[in-house]
Design a protein around this motif. Structure first.
Motif, PDB file in Angstrom:
ATOM      1  N   ALA A   1       0.154  -8.265   6.168  1.00 24.57           N
ATOM      2  CA  ALA A   1       1.274  -7.492   6.005  1.00 24.57           C
ATOM      3  C   ALA A   1       2.418  -8.334   5.989  1.00 24.57           C
ATOM      4  O   ALA A   1       2.700  -9.544   5.984  1.00 24.57           O
ATOM      5  N   VAL A   2       3.602  -7.270   5.358  1.00 20.08           N
ATOM      6  CA  VAL A   2       4.609  -7.680   5.052  1.00 20.08           C
ATOM      7  C   VAL A   2       5.449  -7.457   6.163  1.00 20.08           C
ATOM      8  O   VAL A   2       5.540  -5.927   6.267  1.00 20.08           O
TER       9      VAL A   2
ATOM     10  N   ARG B   1       0.500  -1.613   0.175  1.00 23.06           N
ATOM     11  CA  ARG B   1       0.084   0.139  -0.068  1.00 23.06           C
ATOM     12  C   ARG B   1       0.518   1.454  -0.401  1.00 23.06           C
ATOM     13  O   ARG B   1       0.632   2.272  -0.454  1.00 23.06           O
ATOM     14  N   GLU B   2       2.103   1.196   0.570  1.00 21.15           N
ATOM     15  CA  GLU B   2       2.790   2.132   0.807  1.00 21.15           C
ATOM     16  C   GLU B   2       3.972   1.482   0.927  1.00 21.15           C
ATOM     17  O   GLU B   2       4.270   0.347   1.274  1.00 21.15           O
ATOM     18  N   GLU B   3       5.580   2.273   0.827  1.00 21.43           N
ATOM     19  CA  GLU B   3       6.977   2.061   1.309  1.00 21.43           C
ATOM     20  C   GLU B   3       6.926   1.331   2.696  1.00 21.43           C
ATOM     21  O   GLU B   3       5.844   1.942   3.759  1.00 21.43           O
ATOM     22  N   LEU B   4       7.507   0.397   3.086  1.00 18.56           N
ATOM     23  CA  LEU B   4       7.633  -0.384   4.017  1.00 18.56           C
ATOM     24  C   LEU B   4       8.175   0.987   4.766  1.00 18.56           C
ATOM     25  O   LEU B   4       9.450   1.590   5.183  1.00 18.56           O
ATOM     26  N   ARG B   5       7.349   1.017   6.563  1.00 23.58           N
ATOM     27  CA  ARG B   5       8.026   2.025   7.320  1.00 23.58           C
ATOM     28  C   ARG B   5       8.827   1.433   8.209  1.00 23.58           C
ATOM     29  O   ARG B   5       9.170   0.060   8.520  1.00 23.58           O
ATOM     30  N   THR B   6       9.653   1.619   8.983  1.00 24.95           N
ATOM     31  CA  THR B   6      10.991   1.595   9.856  1.00 24.95           C
ATOM     32  C   THR B   6      10.362   1.505  11.548  1.00 24.95           C
ATOM     33  O   THR B   6       9.758   2.177  11.587  1.00 24.95           O
ATOM     34  N   PHE B   7      10.602   0.165  12.223  1.00 28.38           N
ATOM     35  CA  PHE B   7       9.973   0.154  13.500  1.00 28.38           C
ATOM     36  C   PHE B   7      11.239   0.020  14.723  1.00 28.38           C
ATOM     37  O   PHE B   7      11.857  -0.866  13.932  1.00 28.38           O
ATOM     38  N   PRO B   8      11.026   0.737  15.359  1.00 26.24           N
ATOM     39  CA  PRO B   8      12.300   0.194  16.474  1.00 26.24           C
ATOM     40  C   PRO B   8      11.562  -1.193  17.975  1.00 26.24           C
ATOM     41  O   PRO B   8      12.274  -1.587  19.100  1.00 26.24           O
ATOM     42  N   TYR B   9      10.156  -1.294  16.996  1.00 27.99           N
ATOM     43  CA  TYR B   9       9.613  -2.110  17.470  1.00 27.99           C
ATOM     44  C   TYR B   9       9.243  -2.909  16.816  1.00 27.99           C
ATOM     45  O   TYR B   9       9.151  -3.577  15.301  1.00 27.99           O
TER      46      TYR B   9
ATOM     47  N   TRP C   1      12.742  -3.157  12.387  1.00 23.48           N
ATOM     48  CA  TRP C   1      12.059  -4.509  11.952  1.00 23.48           C
ATOM     49  C   TRP C   1      11.458  -3.073  10.181  1.00 23.48           C
ATOM     50  O   TRP C   1      10.836  -1.738  10.995  1.00 23.48           O
ATOM     51  N   GLN C   2      11.114  -3.550   9.291  1.00 24.55           N
ATOM     52  CA  GLN C   2       9.902  -2.910   8.327  1.00 24.55           C
ATOM     53  C   GLN C   2       9.040  -3.969   8.238  1.00 24.55           C
ATOM     54  O   GLN C   2       9.084  -4.991   7.704  1.00 24.55           O
ATOM     55  N   ALA C   3       7.963  -2.959   8.039  1.00 32.42           N
ATOM     56  CA  ALA C   3       6.666  -3.685   7.608  1.00 32.42           C
ATOM     57  C   ALA C   3       5.743  -2.735   7.211  1.00 32.42           C
ATOM     58  O   ALA C   3       5.457  -0.847   6.892  1.00 32.42           O
ATOM     59  N   GLY C   4       5.023  -2.987   6.342  1.00 31.73           N
ATOM     60  CA  GLY C   4       4.009  -2.493   5.245  1.00 31.73           C
ATOM     61  C   GLY C   4       2.334  -2.970   5.512  1.00 31.73           C
ATOM     62  O   GLY C   4       2.886  -4.227   4.999  1.00 31.73           O
ATOM     63  N   ALA C   5       1.248  -2.306   5.228  1.00 30.14           N
ATOM     64  CA  ALA C   5       0.312  -3.298   4.971  1.00 30.14           C
ATOM     65  C   ALA C   5       0.619  -3.485   3.015  1.00 30.14           C
ATOM     66  O   ALA C   5       0.702  -2.831   2.688  1.00 30.14           O
ATOM     67  N   LEU C   6      -0.384  -4.658   2.998  1.00 29.33           N
ATOM     68  CA  LEU C   6      -0.690  -4.797   1.403  1.00 29.33           C
ATOM     69  C   LEU C   6      -2.358  -4.524   1.127  1.00 29.33           C
ATOM     70  O   LEU C   6      -3.264  -4.897   1.708  1.00 29.33           O
TER      71      LEU C   6
ATOM     72  N   GLU D   1      18.041 -12.126   4.525  1.00 29.75           N
ATOM     73  CA  GLU D   1      16.692 -11.106   4.951  1.00 29.75           C
ATOM     74  C   GLU D   1      15.825 -11.960   5.136  1.00 29.75           C
ATOM     75  O   GLU D   1      15.490 -13.153   3.836  1.00 29.75           O
ATOM     76  N   LEU D   2      14.673 -11.964   6.759  1.00 24.89           N
ATOM     77  CA  LEU D   2      13.628 -12.159   6.616  1.00 24.89           C
ATOM     78  C   LEU D   2      12.562 -11.389   6.377  1.00 24.89           C
ATOM     79  O   LEU D   2      12.019 -10.640   6.646  1.00 24.89           O
ATOM     80  N   THR D   3      11.708 -11.535   6.275  1.00 28.18           N
ATOM     81  CA  THR D   3      10.082 -12.422   5.959  1.00 28.18           C
ATOM     82  C   THR D   3       8.822 -12.438   6.204  1.00 28.18           C
ATOM     83  O   THR D   3       9.341 -13.867   5.866  1.00 28.18           O
ATOM     84  N   LEU D   4       8.080 -11.711   6.547  1.00 30.85           N
ATOM     85  CA  LEU D   4       7.118 -12.932   7.229  1.00 30.85           C
ATOM     86  C   LEU D   4       5.750 -12.105   6.406  1.00 30.85           C
ATOM     87  O   LEU D   4       5.171 -11.058   6.573  1.00 30.85           O
ATOM     88  N   LEU D   5       5.055 -12.767   5.887  1.00 32.51           N
ATOM     89  CA  LEU D   5       3.948 -12.451   5.141  1.00 32.51           C
ATOM     90  C   LEU D   5       3.059 -12.873   6.233  1.00 32.51           C
ATOM     91  O   LEU D   5       2.387 -14.184   6.485  1.00 32.51           O
ATOM     92  N   VAL D   6       2.384 -12.289   6.524  1.00 35.58           N
ATOM     93  CA  VAL D   6       1.195 -12.292   8.108  1.00 35.58           C
ATOM     94  C   VAL D   6      -0.337 -12.263   7.492  1.00 35.58           C
ATOM     95  O   VAL D   6      -0.851 -10.802   7.129  1.00 35.58           O
ATOM     96  N   GLU D   7      -1.044 -12.780   8.098  1.00 34.09           N
ATOM     97  CA  GLU D   7      -1.845 -13.012   7.622  1.00 34.09           C
ATOM     98  C   GLU D   7      -3.098 -12.836   8.780  1.00 34.09           C
ATOM     99  O   GLU D   7      -2.827 -13.792   9.613  1.00 34.09           O
ATOM    100  N   ASP D   8      -3.554 -11.660   8.725  1.00 32.27           N
ATOM    101  CA  ASP D   8      -5.138 -11.662   9.403  1.00 32.27           C
ATOM    102  C   ASP D   8      -6.176 -12.224   8.813  1.00 32.27           C
ATOM    103  O   ASP D   8      -6.963 -12.748   7.713  1.00 32.27           O
TER     104      ASP D   8
END
Length: 602
Positions: A396-397, A374-382, A484-489, A447-454
């Motif tokens: 989400a990724v 949906r947008e560029e991955l955002r960086t989080f310190p958690y 972490w970097q994370a973003g909605a799909l 590089e670790l990627t988690l494709l997370v499904e609600d």
């Protein structure tokens, strides 16, 4: 103008005693072009009323949005009910349960932990006030007192089963809802409904509101319980459970038609009014299924057939005819001649077109994900939740870097499922339902990627409103992962967003295994005919027909087919797209002649 009132013993329509014989038909689970057909079949079975919930989050998917068009056109639905000569009961929540995502409550509202869920709390009540102001005027102008079909409106839903606030606070909350509803011009009777249980009926209503009960058997006993809490006025079962919903990984539920019919006969003979739950279940299209969690998380299946009198595809079942016979003993029903072709008694879906298609165009999963962001991955310190990403349903990724000595990935909890990839290669799955919260990692940096499904927000009980995504801490064998970097799909729009990539994809030959990713095929079919999509050999994912997201498929079962409404199908150039999360034994998909809803408990 007409009137509808609650009399000393009966419902009174224009002063005449009236027995309400209603059926639940959710406009949001049926294609709009099929609303009129389902409503007509309700009348032909002998029903005089249609009941529907209204899911708040369906109309308000994002803050500041309220949609009443297309699939969400409740006004048109109620007008079709009136055109068929039927009445209507509207149940707008704010909470509906209904095996619907989050019980209809907007996740964006409950993401604020300060909001008091189903309580007399200012932020919650303010949001409900805005919801009612957007929705209820269209209901108000369609009340029976204004020449429309709406007889009654519900306040809350099975509130006696929720929460532990003291009685004065509970009644304060319900009275605030009554004031908000009345403030939007609703002048027909208001009611509450709770399970036919002394504690729940005592907790869930108000002395000044009519109480109704929910049950599916032991009619005389349950009516006696209701009468203890409703000393005068008509007795009504607001949810007569004539079937049940299905959850992924469990059996397909059936309720015997003969037992249902006998209990319905007892209820009508006692003078009670009824709302069949469900008359017609329909389908949890898209990503709308809810979930239950009583220690084990159980997401709801895509099919909401419910073993209802009218099957998922709108075909009358044996239960339809058994219940019609019962109703005919107590009230006038349509003639057998008018029932016409619907009286053929054919099994649901018999004769649907049969064909196989090969999904030869393919984009690998690792290449799919960037195009769906949906947008560029955002960086989080958690490790963020998907609520932190303002993602209220879907996928989400999450991404971070691994070291060679990390060895294992462990999370406190995943809500609800995550495909684990290292440098684009699948290495495992985290899964809430099986309490799988750890996965072994390859002994290399990457590089670790988690494709997370609600897989659906909980729709019943104390876990309503909980955040989704990865719940930290996240650890490996040697450290905590905090960066972490994370973003909605935007998975709902996957075929459109990746159309160019699919057009450019090399076309694999027929046969052979299918790997994880996006797959596409085109096919010709019978325009306007219902189809049943069967995906034997595929594992888990999403399916689209002509850009419309049918819903989730999963080899876990019980459901083995996805219902394709006829209005989605054209004669030539139909497009089938699958987002397969793991892989399949072949690239073939089949359209079969009827539904396969899975093994049963019988």
């Amino acid at each position: 103008m007409p009137t509808f009132e609650i009399g000393p013993e009966d419902f009174l329509l224009d002063g005449e005693r009236t027995q309400v014989v209603s059926g639940a038909l959710h406009y949001f689970r049926v294609h709009p072009d099929q609303w009129a057909d389902r409503i007509r079949k309700a009348r032909l079975m002998g029903l005089n009323t249609i009941e529907t919930y209204v899911p708040w989050n369906f109309h308000a998917p994002e803050p500041g949005v309220f949609d009443l068009d297309g699939r969400r056109d409740l006004g048109r639905f109620l007008d079709l009910v009136a055109a068929e000569g039927l009445h209507a009961i509207v149940r707008p929540g704010p909470y509906i349960c209904a095996e619907w995502d989050g019980g209809g409550l907007p996740a964006w509202l409950l993401a604020d932990a300060a909001v008091g869920v189903r309580r007399h709390e200012p932020r919650f009540l303010e949001a409900i006030g805005k919801y009612y102001a957007s929705l209820l005027p269209l209901v108000a102008e369609r009340q029976v007192t204004h020449g429309g079909p709406v007889l009654m409106v519900q306040v809350e839903n099975e509130y006696g089963a929720y929460g532990n606030d003291p009685a004065p606070e509970r009644q304060k909350y319900l009275r605030a809802l009554v004031d908000l509803i009345r403030g939007q011009g609703i002048d027909v009777p208001l009611f509450t409904c709770d399970q036919a249980n002394d504690e729940m009926l005592a907790r869930g209503g108000l002395p000044e509101l009519h109480k109704t009960a929910t049950f599916g058997s032991r009619t005389a006993e349950r009516l006696e319980v209701l009468r203890r809490h409703q000393p005068t006025g008509p007795l009504m079962c607001m949810e007569f459970w004539n079937g049940w919903f299905d959850s992924w990984g469990l059996e397909h539920h059936l309720a015997p038609a003969e037992a249902n019919a006998a209990d319905l006969d007892d209820l009508l003979a006692a003078g009670g009014s009824v709302n069949l739950y469900m008359f017609h279940g329909g389908t949890n299209f898209g990503l709308t299924s809810g979930a239950n969690d009583k220690g084990i998380y159980r997401p709801i299946a895509t099919s909401y057939d419910y073993d209802a009198p009218l099957a998922e595809d709108g075909t009358p079942t044996a239960k339809y005819y058994a219940m019609r016979d019962v109703i005919a003993r107590h009230l006038p029903v349509a003639s057998a001649e008018e029932l016409g072709a619907d009286a053929a008694g054919a099994s649901a879906g018999a004769g649907a077109p049969v064909l196989d298609v090969e999904l030869t165009a393919h984009v690998p999963l690792a290449d799919v994900l960037p195009g769906l962001l949906r947008e560029e991955l955002r960086t989080f310190p958690y490790v963020p939740t998907t609520d932190d990403l303002e993602l209220w349903s879907g996928f989400a990724v999450y991404r971070t870097d691994l070291r060679a000595d990390d060895a294992v990935l462990s999370v406190a909890e995943v809500r609800d499922r995550a495909v684990v990839l290292v440098d684009g290669e699948q290495v495992g799955v985290l899964d809430r339902g099986s309490h799988t919260f750890a996965v072994a990692l390859p002994a290399r940096a990457g590089e670790l990627t988690l494709l997370v499904e609600d897989q659906g927000r909980v729709n019943y009980g104390p876990r309503i409103g909980e955040p989704k995504g990865i719940i930290g801490p996240v650890r490996t064998a040697v450290r905590t992962l905090d960066e972490w970097q994370a973003g909605a799909l935007r998975v709902e729009d996957a075929p459109k967003l990746l159309e160019a990539a699919l057009d450019a994809a090399a076309h694999a030959p027929s046969g052979g295994a299918a790997v994880a990713g996006l797959h596409r095929s085109t096919f010709d079919a019978v325009a306007g005919a219902d189809h049943f999509l069967r995906l034997d050999g595929w594992t888990k994912g999403l399916a689209w027909i002509n850009g419309e997201l049918l819903g989730r498929y999963w080899s876990l079962g019980p459901t083995h087919t996805l219902y394709v409404p006829g209005p989605l199908v054209r004669a030539t150039g139909n497009e089938l797209v699958l987002l397969e999360l793991h892989g399949g034994a072949s690239r073939r998909a089949s359209f079969v002649d009827g539904p396969a809803l899975g093994v049963t408990e019988q």
